[in-house]
Write an enzyme that holds these catalytic residues in place. Structure first.
Site, PDB file in Angstrom:
ATOM      1  N   LYS A   1     167.582  47.335  26.096  1.00  0.00           N
ATOM      2  CA  LYS A   1     168.005  48.724  26.330  1.00  0.00           C
ATOM      3  C   LYS A   1     169.480  48.920  25.970  1.00  0.00           C
ATOM      4  CE  LYS A   1     167.799  52.996  27.856  1.00  0.00           C
ATOM      5  NZ  LYS A   1     169.109  53.395  28.298  1.00  0.00           N
TER       6      LYS A   1
ATOM      7  N   GLU B   1     171.738  54.133  19.416  1.00  0.00           N
ATOM      8  CA  GLU B   1     171.767  55.578  19.684  1.00  0.00           C
ATOM      9  C   GLU B   1     173.151  56.162  19.386  1.00  0.00           C
ATOM     10  OE1 GLU B   1     172.181  57.637  23.856  1.00  0.00           O
ATOM     11  OE2 GLU B   1     170.112  56.984  23.574  1.00  0.00           O
TER      12      GLU B   1
END
Length: 282
Positions: free
Chosen positions: A157, A164
């Site tokens: 993550k 991102e």
């Protein structure tokens, strides 16, 4: 497993997860500010706790809640914790006989409510036991994956969030160029066509179209100073430790830091995107 869980932290993510689980006939005990951890004893054993709190609060929450836990109980950290901290926490809890899973969750508050993407780390036998819970939170079975080893879920993550940063930065810079051009472009329509079969079609371009609709193309009420949490910085530091160049992610992080003194239209786009998918302030 019994469909019973305590969720500690009822913010944007925790509250929406609780609502989703209740719709799926889970019994949910929600604990928020002023946590009364003694209520945990009312949960059927093995007790299952989901943490949905800021990374800096996790150690204290574990320390206080574990006073009411017993051997075989489980803590699943659904927050954005640094993976090395998750390794340490798993080891400490293991010595007390308490099981631990680190869960990276992506999709923002909307994902927590309507189905998220889950990256789970820890022990395989614990994952198998907890899989009904994860499937209840996940958008679909394909949005759930297990990575063996303490901290592995949060590691995956963390890198996701670093990527991102880079993707958002490219979109922001590209649309800043579009806005500056001599053509009188309707940026909402540009975002619309980009999101129909183009190579850069994505949820991010869809969220940008929504941002233009809600805030207007000039994004006048949106700050050009971009907020940032720890995940991008953790990714950059980890890449350096591993000897892996991460110039795009590092540049995106640097842009956010410098935006505090140098706000810009690209910064406004980043802030608008963060608002649409994560509910962050604009």
């Amino acid at each position: 497993m019994k469909k019973e869980v305590a969720i500690i932290g009822l913010g944007k993510m925790g509250k929406n997860m609780a609502l989703r689980l209740k719709e799926r006939r889970w019994k949910v005990l929600g604990l928020d500010k002023g946590y009364n951890f003694s209520k945990i004893k009312d949960i059927s054993r093995p007790r299952l706790l989901i943490l949905s709190v800021p990374a800096q609060a996790v150690d204290e929450i574990i320390r206080e809640s574990s006073k009411f836990l017993e051997k075989g109980d489980i803590i699943a950290d659904f927050g954005n914790s640094f993976y090395k901290d998750s390794v340490r926490r798993a080891g400490g809890l293991s010595r007390k006989g308490i099981r631990f899973a680190d869960v990276g969750i992506s999709g923002g508050p909307g994902g927590a409510r309507h189905g998220a993407c889950l990256m789970v780390g820890g022990r395989r036998k614990d994952y198998r036991y907890l899989r009904p819970l994860f499937l209840a939170v996940a958008r679909e079975p394909g949005a759930l994956e297990f990575f063996e080893g303490a901290g592995a879920g949060h590691f995956v993550k963390m890198v996701h969030n670093g990527i991102e940063y880079g993707m958002m930065q490219a979109i922001a810079e590209g649309f800043a160029v579009l806005k500056k051009s001599k053509y009188h472009l309707d940026l909402r329509r540009v975002a619309e066509v980009y999101n129909h079969g183009s190579v850069i079609e994505s949820r991010l371009t869809r969220w940008l179209k929504e941002a233009f609709r809600v805030y207007g193309e000039d994004l006048k009420k949106v700050s050009g100073k971009v907020g940032h949490t720890g995940e991008g910085e953790w990714t950059v530091k980890t890449a350096k430790e591993l000897g892996v160049p991460a110039k795009i992610i590092e540049g995106a992080l640097k842009f956010r830091i410098e935006s505090a003194k140098k706000p810009s239209y690209a910064g406004k786009i980043l802030s608008a995107l963060r608002s649409r998918f994560g509910g962050h302030r604009i």
